[in-house]
Design a protein around this motif. Structure first.
Motif, PDB file in Angstrom:
ATOM      1  N   TYR A  85      53.195 -48.679 -90.980  1.00  0.00           N
ATOM      2  CA  TYR A  85      53.165 -49.650 -89.885  1.00  0.00           C
ATOM      3  C   TYR A  85      51.776 -49.867 -89.282  1.00  0.00           C
ATOM      4  CZ  TYR A  85      58.198 -48.970 -90.120  1.00  0.00           C
ATOM      5  OH  TYR A  85      59.499 -48.900 -90.548  1.00  0.00           O
ATOM      6  N   ALA A 144      55.274 -38.763 -89.126  1.00  0.00           N
ATOM      7  CA  ALA A 144      54.252 -39.525 -88.406  1.00  0.00           C
ATOM      8  C   ALA A 144      53.216 -40.087 -89.375  1.00  0.00           C
ATOM      9  CB  ALA A 144      53.576 -38.646 -87.355  1.00  0.00           C
ATOM     10  N   MET A 193      46.858 -42.204 -86.372  1.00  0.00           N
ATOM     11  CA  MET A 193      47.724 -41.036 -86.516  1.00  0.00           C
ATOM     12  C   MET A 193      48.097 -40.480 -85.147  1.00  0.00           C
ATOM     13  SD  MET A 193      49.320 -39.204 -88.683  1.00  0.00           S
ATOM     14  CE  MET A 193      50.059 -37.581 -88.947  1.00  0.00           C
ATOM     15  N   SER A 236      51.022 -42.383 -83.800  1.00  0.00           N
ATOM     16  CA  SER A 236      52.263 -41.993 -84.466  1.00  0.00           C
ATOM     17  C   SER A 236      52.737 -40.625 -84.009  1.00  0.00           C
ATOM     18  CB  SER A 236      52.068 -41.999 -85.986  1.00  0.00           C
ATOM     19  OG  SER A 236      51.901 -43.312 -86.465  1.00  0.00           O
ATOM     20  N   THR A 284      52.630 -50.139 -80.723  1.00  0.00           N
ATOM     21  CA  THR A 284      52.107 -49.478 -81.917  1.00  0.00           C
ATOM     22  C   THR A 284      52.459 -47.992 -81.916  1.00  0.00           C
ATOM     23  OG1 THR A 284      50.286 -51.057 -81.983  1.00  0.00           O
ATOM     24  CG2 THR A 284      50.000 -49.030 -83.239  1.00  0.00           C
ATOM     25  N   PRO A 285      52.955 -47.458 -83.033  1.00  0.00           N
ATOM     26  CA  PRO A 285      53.289 -48.135 -84.283  1.00  0.00           C
ATOM     27  C   PRO A 285      54.597 -48.920 -84.159  1.00  0.00           C
ATOM     28  CG  PRO A 285      53.896 -45.820 -84.417  1.00  0.00           C
ATOM     29  CD  PRO A 285      53.199 -45.996 -83.106  1.00  0.00           C
ATOM     30  N   THR A 302      54.398 -40.752 -80.756  1.00  0.00           N
ATOM     31  CA  THR A 302      55.723 -41.342 -80.859  1.00  0.00           C
ATOM     32  C   THR A 302      56.766 -40.308 -81.255  1.00  0.00           C
ATOM     33  OG1 THR A 302      54.783 -43.483 -81.480  1.00  0.00           O
ATOM     34  CG2 THR A 302      57.090 -43.113 -82.039  1.00  0.00           C
ATOM     35  N   VAL A 346      62.693 -45.758 -90.490  1.00  0.00           N
ATOM     36  CA  VAL A 346      62.214 -44.410 -90.154  1.00  0.00           C
ATOM     37  C   VAL A 346      63.329 -43.391 -90.332  1.00  0.00           C
ATOM     38  CG1 VAL A 346      61.209 -42.962 -88.356  1.00  0.00           C
ATOM     39  CG2 VAL A 346      60.449 -45.320 -88.602  1.00  0.00           C
ATOM     40  N   TYR A 385      57.420 -49.604 -85.442  1.00  0.00           N
ATOM     41  CA  TYR A 385      58.357 -49.135 -86.465  1.00  0.00           C
ATOM     42  C   TYR A 385      59.762 -49.676 -86.209  1.00  0.00           C
ATOM     43  CZ  TYR A 385      60.189 -45.834 -82.981  1.00  0.00           C
ATOM     44  OH  TYR A 385      60.772 -45.281 -81.853  1.00  0.00           O
ATOM     45  N   MET A 423      54.676 -43.074 -91.037  1.00  0.00           N
ATOM     46  CA  MET A 423      54.713 -44.202 -90.114  1.00  0.00           C
ATOM     47  C   MET A 423      53.346 -44.857 -89.985  1.00  0.00           C
ATOM     48  SD  MET A 423      57.212 -42.565 -87.194  1.00  0.00           S
ATOM     49  CE  MET A 423      56.920 -43.850 -85.988  1.00  0.00           C
ATOM     50  N   ARG A 424      52.286 -44.033 -89.920  1.00  0.00           N
ATOM     51  CA  ARG A 424      50.933 -44.597 -89.817  1.00  0.00           C
ATOM     52  C   ARG A 424      50.604 -45.425 -91.052  1.00  0.00           C
ATOM     53  NH1 ARG A 424      46.223 -44.256 -91.788  1.00  0.00           N
ATOM     54  NH2 ARG A 424      46.826 -42.591 -93.208  1.00  0.00           N
TER      55      ARG A 424
END
Length: 670
Positions: free
Chosen positions: A96, A89, A100, A103, A271-272, A106, A279, A274, A92-93
């Motif tokens: 993209y 995560a 946080m 992410s 958002t995010p 997600t 990923v 990705y 990813m933050r």
């Protein structure tokens, strides 16, 4: 040594994920505490301690340092899966953008109550049984042996499995999964469509029984959480589903498979934003797993990576059944008009359909548009009926309802033009409903099934339509792009692409790639068993390279054309691209923010391999009363864009009544 601080989440399985707590990091733990670390911290009154998860490490605090408590220790016995997902995560933050918290939400589903276990059993019961997997072809065996040798040697590589339609990629996936599971690890299999979930599960179920979990977008949050818990507890070895299945909390992950890897649904639109491919690479790196991307029409990005040696390319050049690819005809619909044919079905397609239906065979008709007509306008004054909340035309569904596919607005079909009051108002273009109506008119008595978003609203509708067609309860399946992805119907001998070039009119750099992919995939549905297959591509642009190469099922030829275009205009994968979307219900505020942000970006980053384009009104300037402006940034290095994303977030973190979103390598120009 300067004081370090950590933001910690105490319970990541509940909505409390929105609330973080700040702790001091003692000097003796500074070198060991990182994002994803599982720690013990004092929490609440008295001497209570709780387990927490570090989501960020920083050099300063907004609070009085003397009033902050310290982390007690790192939990050495904690299961690593949560820590790995938190690290993912965090990546990813950074990559993209967004927060946080976004992410984390997600990668970790929130715990919600769900009654019993009935839903999972029902889904499994709906899945049909397939014949057991047979002997591999020589090509399939070579691919499997390559993977197994690497795996036994401890190599967890990235592979692109480029196999023509009907080459048996799913059988290869099953053998790879068997190898990984026998070694004590677990497998994630991603598929792009709900409809493909049933087919893929059916084949995997033959080998792995009920050691499979299923995810799809129709599951409730509670149902999804329960399937993730099955993965966490070791009740399942394989999870199959769309991109969200990528975050299944397996304790020991060995392999990620992404089927139909070219598909746009692997890119998140929220958002995010990705991409599951990137990923999956990062999760595999963190956890020591292999990744296999599979497609008959690999994405230009993935093929470019294989060409550069970043991933290994494995090929399947022959159909597993031994049969040949379908015979493809390209029909210029302009010639049909000159011959007086006003139907949406060409003479060539009509003949092929007639022959198939007479022989008791089945057909599939594909159009990349649902509904009845594309838009409604007045033949007298030219007025187009538009959505009152969005800058788009309304689509006609059936004969009485107009709908906006962006905000959901609906209204009745007017009997007269609202501008000039003329009665000469009607629909233009075509859709799945209109194609179905035309087939019923041309072939009375022929049984049809339609598969689009309008007919697949119910949780089990995809599987029911697929199985009804497989049982030959219908002679012709008519649908949008969801019918051409990976399905295997042995009795289908004719496939028609009704309007093959609709996608070429999209205003973005990937329109030709999507058109090629869809046409090639559609052509691959015909003649997959012993019967000869025929494909008819109807188009108004027969000279376009995506149509020409798709008719030949020539990926290499398409790739060379497309890469020349991408290099000339500096689009991905040659250059990296960042889309910035500025939105507000206040048009003036949207404009001022877009102008200010663009000026700052140009001041700090333009030049030295970075181009900044904009601001400009979005392709659709207003959606649901929200105004939209865009800025696009091209760079010769992805790291430059990562820095720009961070710059944008810091400049826009506290803005009111407006929003700024970043999209790294967007698939569409918005």
């Amino acid at each position: 040594m300067s004081q370090k601080y950590a933001d910690i989440i105490i319970d990541i399985s509940h909505e409390g994920v929105d609330r973080t707590f700040e702790y001091k990091i003692p000097d003796e733990l500074v070198q060991r505490v990182q994002v994803g670390s599982v720690v013990k911290v004092p929490f609440g009154q008295g001497n209570r301690t709780r387990q927490g998860y570090v989501i960020s490490v920083k050099d300063s605090s907004e609070w009085d340092s003397d009033k902050l408590k310290e982390i007690l220790q790192i939990d050495e016995k904690a299961v690593e899966v949560e820590g790995n997902l938190i690290r993912l995560a965090g990546w990813m933050r950074e990559t993209y953008g967004g927060t946080m918290i976004a992410s984390l939400r997600t990668v970790m589903p929130v715990k919600e109550k769900v009654a019993g276990r009935k839903q999972r059993i029902d889904v499994m019961d709906e899945v049909p049984e397939f014949a057991p997997v047979g002997e591999l072809t020589a090509e399939q065996a070579e691919v499997v042996n390559t993977f197994e040798k690497d795996y036994d040697a401890g190599l967890r590589d990235r592979y692109l499995l480029h196999g023509i339609t009907g080459s048996g990629k799913t059988e290869v996936y099953i053998r790879l999964a068997e190898k990984v599971i026998k070694s004590g690890s677990s497998v994630i299999v991603l598929v792009p469509e709900i409809a493909l979930t049933y087919q893929t599960v059916a084949r995997f179920r033959t080998v792995f029984g009920n050691r499979i979990s299923i995810l799809n977008s129709r599951l409730s949050k509670g149902e999804k959480y329960r399937e993730f818990e099955r993965a966490r507890s070791g009740e399942t070895d394989i999870i199959i589903g769309p991109r969200s299945a990528l975050f299944a909390p397996f304790e020991k992950l060995g392999l990620i498979i992404i089927d139909e890897e070219h598909d746009g649904s692997y890119k998140s639109e929220t958002t995010p934003k990705y991409h599951a491919r990137e990923v999956s690479f990062e999760r595999a790196r963190i956890e020591g797993a292999a990744v296999v991307l599979g497609s008959a029409t690999p994405s230009v990005v993935s093929y470019y990576m294989a060409e550069r040696g970043d991933i290994r390319r494995l090929t399947l050049k022959r159909r597993a059944s031994g049969g040949s690819l379908a015979e493809v005809s390209v029909v210029d619909m302009r010639d049909e008009l000159h011959r007086g044919n006003r139907s949406i079905i060409s003479g060539e397609l009509h003949r092929r359909l007639s022959d198939a239906f007479s022989a008791g065979e089945q057909a599939m008709l594909f159009i990349n548009r649902r509904g009845f007509n594309s838009f409604v306008s007045c033949r007298e004054c030219g007025e187009v009926i538009r959505c009152p909340r969005c800058d788009v035309s309304l689509s006609l569904h059936g004969n009485a309802k107009l709908m906006c596919h962006y905000c959901g607005h609906t209204e009745a079909m007017p009997s007269a033009c609202p501008k000039c009051k003329s009665k000469l108002i009607g629909g233009y273009g075509t859709g799945t409903e209109k194609v179905e109506a035309e087939i019923k008119k041309l072939f009375p008595g022929i049984r049809t099934l339609r598969m689009d978003k309008d007919t697949t609203q119910r949780k089990d509708s995809h599987g029911k339509i697929i199985e009804a067609f497989r049982r030959h309860d219908a002679d012709c399946l008519i649908g949008t792009q969801m019918i051409v992805k990976g399905h295997d119907f042995g009795n289908v001998t004719v496939v028609g692409a009704v309007l093959a070039d609709l996608g070429l009119f999209d205003s973005d750099y990937e329109s030709a790639e999507r058109t090629f992919d869809l046409l090639t995939q559609a052509a691959g549905r015909a003649g997959r068993a012993e019967k000869k297959g025929y494909v008819v591509i109807q188009t108004y642009q027969p000279e376009h390279y995506s149509v020409i190469t798709a008719a030949k099922q020539d990926f290499e030829g398409f790739y060379q054309y497309e890469m020349a275009y991408r290099r000339m205009l500096r689009f991905p994968p040659v250059y990296e691209l960042l889309g910035v979307l500025i939105t507000s219900k206040d048009e003036e505020k949207c404009t001022l923010l877009a102008d200010r942000l663009t000026d700052e970006l140009k001041q700090h980053f333009e030049g030295k391999g970075t181009d900044i384009i904009g601001p400009a009104e979005a392709v659709i300037y207003r959606i649901d009363e929200v105004y939209r402006k865009t800025v696009y940034i091209k760079a010769d290095d992805a790291c430059k864009l990562t820095g720009i994303i961070d710059f944008i977030q810091k400049r826009t973190v506290n803005i009111e009544d407006a929003e700024v979103q970043t999209d790294l390598n967007p698939l569409r120009i918005v």
